[in-house]
Design an enzyme around this catalytic site. Structure first.
Site: not given
Ligand code: 13P
Length: 342
Positions: A177, A219, A292
């Protein structure tokens, strides 16, 4: 490394019509989220809230995996069953966040590097015994004056590749990510440039460590103007620019791509994912891994009254998961929001 096993788990994570729920917020992030809804951020409250999420009846229809925090993978339901076991019974894969968070990058004020490689091999072995089949490591890239620097991109991409190799060594699928933050005044073009540089370097580093891309999930952050930019991005712009950068930078043999929501609105994150999936055939499946944008309404309802609102909080979770499942197939329409149960 068992490439067949890795590829099989990665395919299960990104199977058509399903996505991931990120429920791996660190204690600090959890504190912020709980403060916002007026709930004390105690270990028991975190456990009870996450039990509401993970035991929501029917989520397995839309959710292939959940990313857990170190604390949660060691916790149990009120009936004394481990969360990983509960998920396994539903056919949902357990994942684990394994990075140790970000630190200031030396000589580069305002930029971050993600730490956590020390001792990671041993920690992964333990997480596997606790039921984890995939893992997540988040790198954070900031856009600003002279940022992201080459040093920040290189340090984070290298760490992602070292982490991914350690995961694959014991047949845990790595989610990589590299999040380009939405915070700031930058334009969508600046986000495009930064995302292209970060993705290219990350895949160079993965190749450098001989990571098997058929057993990796990316991601990604969407290409979008900063939250404080004068000109905000339309759904079409986000979809077009995100697909363009992915096609240019991501090898076609990668298992799949899931998106973070990054501070986008709940419906906005769903709309953008839907637009990308409507735009025609792509080399990889595109789905969701939101925290979120899925949990916002759930946490709000739960916080108002944890026991009385458990059912409605779970209904909200199911609804947002279903909307994102439809978006992962290009079948969502904002009209559907009229039927939402919260
Ligand atoms: P959000 O969708 O709130 O950005 O969080 C995703 C996530 O796992 C960040 O590492």
């Amino acid at each position: 490394m068992d490439e067949r096993k890795l590829s099989q788990v990665a395919k299960q994570m990104i199977v058509s019509g399903k996505g991931l729920i990120a429920a791996d917020e660190s204690a600090g992030t959890c504190q912020k989220r709980f403060d916002a809804v007026g709930v004390p951020c105690t270990e028991e409250n975190r456990r009870a809230y996450r039990q509401t999420l993970l035991m929501a009846p029917g989520i397995e229809e839309y959710v292939s995996g959940v990313i857990l925090h170190d604390e949660t993978i060691r916790q149990e339901t009120s009936d004394g069953e481990s969360f990983a076991a509960v998920l396994e019974k539903k056919g949902i894969l357990s994942g684990i966040k394994v990075d140790a968070g970000t630190k200031d990058l030396a000589l580069h004020p305002d930029e971050k590097v993600t730490e956590g490689l020390d001792g990671l091999r041993e920690r992964l072995v333990e997480y596997k015994t606790l039921g984890a089949q995939f893992a997540k490591w988040r790198a954070v890239i900031t856009i600003g004056k002279d940022m992201p620097s080459g040093a920040c991109i290189h340090a984070n991409a290298h760490a992602l590749a070292r982490y991914a190799a350690l995961c694959q060594e014991i047949d845990i699928v790595p989610i990589i990510e590299p999040e380009v933050l939405i915070d700031g005044e930058h334009s969508i073009e600046q986000c495009y440039e930064a995302s292209a540089a970060v993705l290219k370097k990350t895949f160079d580093e993965l190749a450098g460590q001989d990571v098997a891309l058929g057993g990796v999930i990316l991601k990604a952050s969407m290409v979008i103007a900063g939250k404080k930019a004068a000109k905000q991005s339309s759904i079409e712009e986000v979809a077009t620019q995100t697909i363009k950068v992915l096609k240019e930078s991501v090898p076609a043999n990668l298992a799949g791509i899931v998106f973070l929501s990054g501070g986008q609105g709940d419906e906005q994150a769903t709309e953008n994912l839907n637009a990308m999936n409507k735009s025609g055939k792509l080399p990889w499946p595109l789905s969701f891994s939101y925290s979120r944008a899925i949990q916002n309404p759930v946490l709000k309802l739960w916080a108002e009254n944890p026991s009385a609102n458990m059912g409605s909080a779970q209904a909200a979770l199911l609804f947002r998961s279903k909307m994102n499942s439809l978006a992962s197939q290009g079948k969502y329409s904002s009209e559907m929001e009229k039927t939402r149960p919260y």
